[in-house]
Design an enzyme around this catalytic site. Structure first.
Site, PDB file in Angstrom:
ATOM      1  CG  ASP A 272      -2.287   0.677   0.866  1.00  0.00           C
ATOM      2  OD1 ASP A 272      -2.262   1.899   0.646  1.00  0.00           O
ATOM      3  OD2 ASP A 272      -3.325   0.002   0.828  1.00  0.00           O
TER       4      ASP A 272
ATOM      5  CG  HIS B 145      -1.299   1.551  -3.251  1.00  0.00           C
ATOM      6  ND1 HIS B 145      -2.573   1.369  -2.770  1.00  0.00           N
ATOM      7  CD2 HIS B 145      -0.958   0.372  -3.836  1.00  0.00           C
ATOM      8  CE1 HIS B 145      -2.982   0.135  -3.035  1.00  0.00           C
ATOM      9  NE2 HIS B 145      -2.012  -0.481  -3.677  1.00  0.00           N
TER      10      HIS B 145
END
EC number: 3.2.1.67
Length: 453
Positions: A255, A278
């Site tokens: 993430d 991310h």
């Protein structure tokens, strides 16, 4: 009278032993006993000698030493050090409130590992309303230093397996997963040298914290089950934080590599390496109806972002029931991206909201004075030729957005496309509106794949 005096003395002595006496397997080494400190592994060239507390280690993964750890923390508080020795494991199976700390060091050279007793942790934790977050423990107070060559292990595999297919921001989600390291009401915290492994959820969350630094830390989350990935294992998340420094750190997770959240100011990041993430993100902010959120004064320099969804990203919520605010004075400088879907992105249609809904209920978070300088490398090509998507909401202000020395390419072909919609003023490079027929296909592809966490 003598009898009562003796009785009082006896009671006082018993109480003193109960408070100050050693527990089984523990010992305390004076700061001036250099020989004993060296033998125990507590002698450190970089850190001054301190009164050093040693506790027993776990004999197995079922041997919970939470009570010993808490005793050791209390004994080392106010000027001492708790040593968790190299080659030894310390299993934590009970929630711990460590918000009473003042002038303490923890030397983590061994492995500090949480149990994976999901029913226990879901019933016994510290809960935060923000995105329904929970934690194993919380650290607070002032002048807290954690350093060493050891591992803080969240033991996340069972959590990954059982959470597979679910979404953390789903309003109906009840499967809460603990955060590996949390500070709350803390001032002057430093973490150095350790590895943070397999957090069940976010790796770090700092709440109402001032002046916290991480240096030379490795954050890693991986799954042995290909159908159950380590979701939402963000490297760094913040809430009401002033002063965050991250340097010389590697993050290999599933993430956000970095994700300051509401009311975070004065962030400095240098020499950060991110794989499979991310992105180095600002936000998300603006999630809660009627609430003002800000992120302000951020400097991010010398960052490598590999094999991820995003590179440099700002994200703000849109929808019928969201908040408002600003992300202001943020600089990304000398950023290297490779095989990254969105190297540069301003996302004001977060979270899981499609283009039609976003147009009907745009974001009310302003993006101002944002600089992207010396950004280079390649996209993955999954978004076509688009290497930067800078699209501002009609309800928000996007001004002072500047791009300098941008050298990004796409395997989908040349020339690379920079999209800018709703931006006030000159951004410093040639860009195209998403309505341009030559860019529409790439932009539509980019945005159809972007509406996700």
């Amino acid at each position: 009278m003598k009898f009562f005096a003796l009785a009082a003395l006896f009671a006082s002595t018993v109480n003193s032993i109960a408070v100050d006496g050693l527990i089984p397997g523990a010992r305390v080494i004076p700061a001036n006993d250099v020989v004993a400190l060296k033998k125990a592994g507590a002698y450190h060239q970089k850190h001054h000698h301190r009164r050093t507390v040693i506790i027993r280690s776990s004999s197995s993964d079922e041997d919970d030493v939470s009570a010993d750890f808490l005793w050791g923390i209390k004994r080392a508080n106010h000027g001492g050090r708790l040593l968790l020795q190299n080659g030894k494991k310390y299993v934590i199976g009970k929630k711990l409130d460590l918000t009473f700390l003042k002038d303490i060091e923890v030397q983590l050279d061994g492995e500090l590992k949480f149990t994976n007793d999901v029913p226990y942790w879901q019933a016994n934790n510290f809960y935060y309303d923000f995105q329904k977050s929970i934690s194993f423990w919380r650290w607070g107070g002032e002048d807290i230093k954690i350093f060493g060559s050891g591992v803080l292990n969240g033991n996340g595999q069972r959590w990954y397996n059982e959470f597979a297919g679910q979404e953390i921001l789903d309003p109906n989600n009840k499967y809460y997963r603990p955060i590996l390291f949390v500070t709350e009401n803390a001032t002057r915290v430093s973490v150095e040298g350790i590895t943070q492994l397999n957090s069940p959820c976010w790796t770090n969350f700092f709440v109402r914290t001032k002046d916290i630094s991480f240096d030379n830390v490795f954050i890693h989350a991986y799954s042995t089950n290909a159908s159950a990935l380590p979701k939402n294992t963000d490297g760094f998340d913040t809430l009401n934080v002033d002063g965050l420094t991250v340097t010389n750190t590697r993050v290999d997770i599933g993430d956000d590599c970095l994700s300051p959240k509401p009311n975070t100011t004065n962030v400095f990041v240098k020499n950060l390496w991110c794989n499979g993430t991310h992105g180095a993100s600002m936000g998300s902010i603006g999630q809660y109806p009627g609430v003002l959120d800000i992120i302000e004064n951020v400097w991010i320099e010398n960052v490598t972002l590999l094999n991820g969804e995003n590179g440099a990203r700002l994200k703000a919520w849109a929808g019928p029931d969201v908040g408002y605010g600003r992300i202001n004075n943020v600089t990304y400088k000398n950023i290297h991206v490779e095989n990254t879907d969105n190297p540069i992105v301003l996302d004001q249609c977060y979270f899981n909201i499609n283009a039609t809904q976003c147009a009907a209920y745009p974001s009310r978070v302003n993006f101002t004075n944002i600089v992207f300088e010396d950004i280079y490398g390649t996209s993955s090509g999954k978004r076509g030729k688009v290497v930067a998507d800078l699209t501002c909401s009609p309800n928000a202000v996007c001004s002072g957005i500047r791009l300098k020395n941008i050298h990004l390419t796409s395997p989908a072909g040349s020339p690379p496309v920079i999209v800018c919609d709703g931006i006030q003023g000159d951004i410093g490079v040639e860009c195209q509106s998403s309505s341009n027929s030559t860019t529409r296909r790439s932009v539509d592809l980019a945005r159809s794949l972007k509406y996700r966490a």
